[in-house]
Design a protein around this motif. Sequence first.
Motif, mmCIF file in Angstrom:
data_model
loop_
_atom_site.group_PDB
_atom_site.id
_atom_site.type_symbol
_atom_site.label_atom_id
_atom_site.label_comp_id
_atom_site.label_asym_id
_atom_site.label_seq_id
_atom_site.Cartn_x
_atom_site.Cartn_y
_atom_site.Cartn_z
ATOM 1 N N SER A 140 0.901 -1.293 -0.011
ATOM 2 C CA SER A 140 0.008 -0.215 -0.081
ATOM 3 C C SER A 140 0.676 1.201 -0.092
ATOM 4 O O SER A 140 0.242 2.417 0.138
ATOM 5 C CB SER A 140 -0.974 0.012 1.336
ATOM 6 O OG SER A 140 -1.936 -1.021 1.246
ATOM 7 N N GLN A 141 2.228 1.060 -0.032
ATOM 8 C CA GLN A 141 3.143 2.313 -0.056
ATOM 9 C C GLN A 141 2.708 3.214 1.223
ATOM 10 O O GLN A 141 2.858 4.271 1.297
ATOM 11 C CB GLN A 141 2.813 3.192 -1.064
ATOM 12 C CG GLN A 141 3.182 2.470 -2.399
ATOM 13 C CD GLN A 141 4.599 2.423 -3.013
ATOM 14 O OE1 GLN A 141 5.065 3.551 -3.355
ATOM 15 N NE2 GLN A 141 5.219 1.351 -2.924
ATOM 16 N N MET A 142 2.428 2.383 2.367
ATOM 17 C CA MET A 142 2.194 3.046 3.618
ATOM 18 C C MET A 142 3.401 3.448 4.820
ATOM 19 O O MET A 142 3.859 2.324 4.799
ATOM 20 C CB MET A 142 1.161 2.439 4.061
ATOM 21 C CG MET A 142 0.491 3.207 5.729
ATOM 22 S SD MET A 142 -0.407 4.714 5.496
ATOM 23 C CE MET A 142 -1.861 4.099 4.564
ATOM 24 N N PRO A 143 3.571 4.429 5.080
ATOM 25 C CA PRO A 143 4.825 4.690 5.959
ATOM 26 C C PRO A 143 4.546 3.616 7.225
ATOM 27 O O PRO A 143 3.412 3.724 7.867
ATOM 28 C CB PRO A 143 4.888 6.062 6.463
ATOM 29 C CG PRO A 143 4.144 6.781 5.122
ATOM 30 C CD PRO A 143 2.961 5.788 4.674
ATOM 31 N N ILE A 144 5.486 3.240 8.039
ATOM 32 C CA ILE A 144 5.283 2.436 9.110
ATOM 33 C C ILE A 144 6.190 2.753 10.050
ATOM 34 O O ILE A 144 7.526 2.857 9.735
ATOM 35 C CB ILE A 144 5.136 0.769 8.593
ATOM 36 C CG1 ILE A 144 4.531 -0.073 9.843
ATOM 37 C CG2 ILE A 144 6.337 0.346 8.340
ATOM 38 C CD1 ILE A 144 4.027 -1.220 9.334
#
Length: 207
Positions: A140-144
């Motif tokens: 999802s290309q979500m920062p974590i």
Amino acid sequence: MSEQMTGLNYRTTRYETSAARLDQCPADTGREVAFAGRSNAGKSSALNTLTGSSSLARTSKTPGRTQLINFFPIDEEHRLVDLPGYGYAKVPVAMKQDWQKHLGEYLEKRQSLVGVVLLMDIRHPMKEFDQIMLDWARDSQMPIHILLTKADKLKFGAAKSTLIKIRNDLKEWGDQLSIQLFSSLKRTGVEELSARLDSWLLADDAE
């Protein structure tokens, strides 16, 4: 605005509502960061420590009690979200599958979600649920941001070694992933966590 200079005041965070399904969530506006982790990772304690509240997020002697998506507004435009924990709760398989379905819908469809804090007990990191969350974030290309919780349970050298090992194992993520030590008991790592949340939640404000 002064808020941009000093960051958000997480002590103003309050409980708003709980949702079992995506259509029960608050309006999909503003910016929010979700906290995820296995049921025994210390998620509720971390949220309470961050916000200076002893009871904002419910802690329990029985991990897995939190079965809903819980929303905690900091102000009108910024929220923290407590996601259900998995992997430890003694609940029927069908119920776990139902949790996972609705959690997946939230993660995939929630437009105001700008980052995920993934909590891992530093003594038991990188379990199956953690890998599932990391895979989803990558897709999802979500920062974590990984919180290695209960760091006080290890000597500093051992804790630091675990931090370095996981950071090296995940180095191909680059700037999409960050990681830190955290202890709710000792209140260590709160400032670092706050700074990371500010970088996500206030990103639009700084432009």
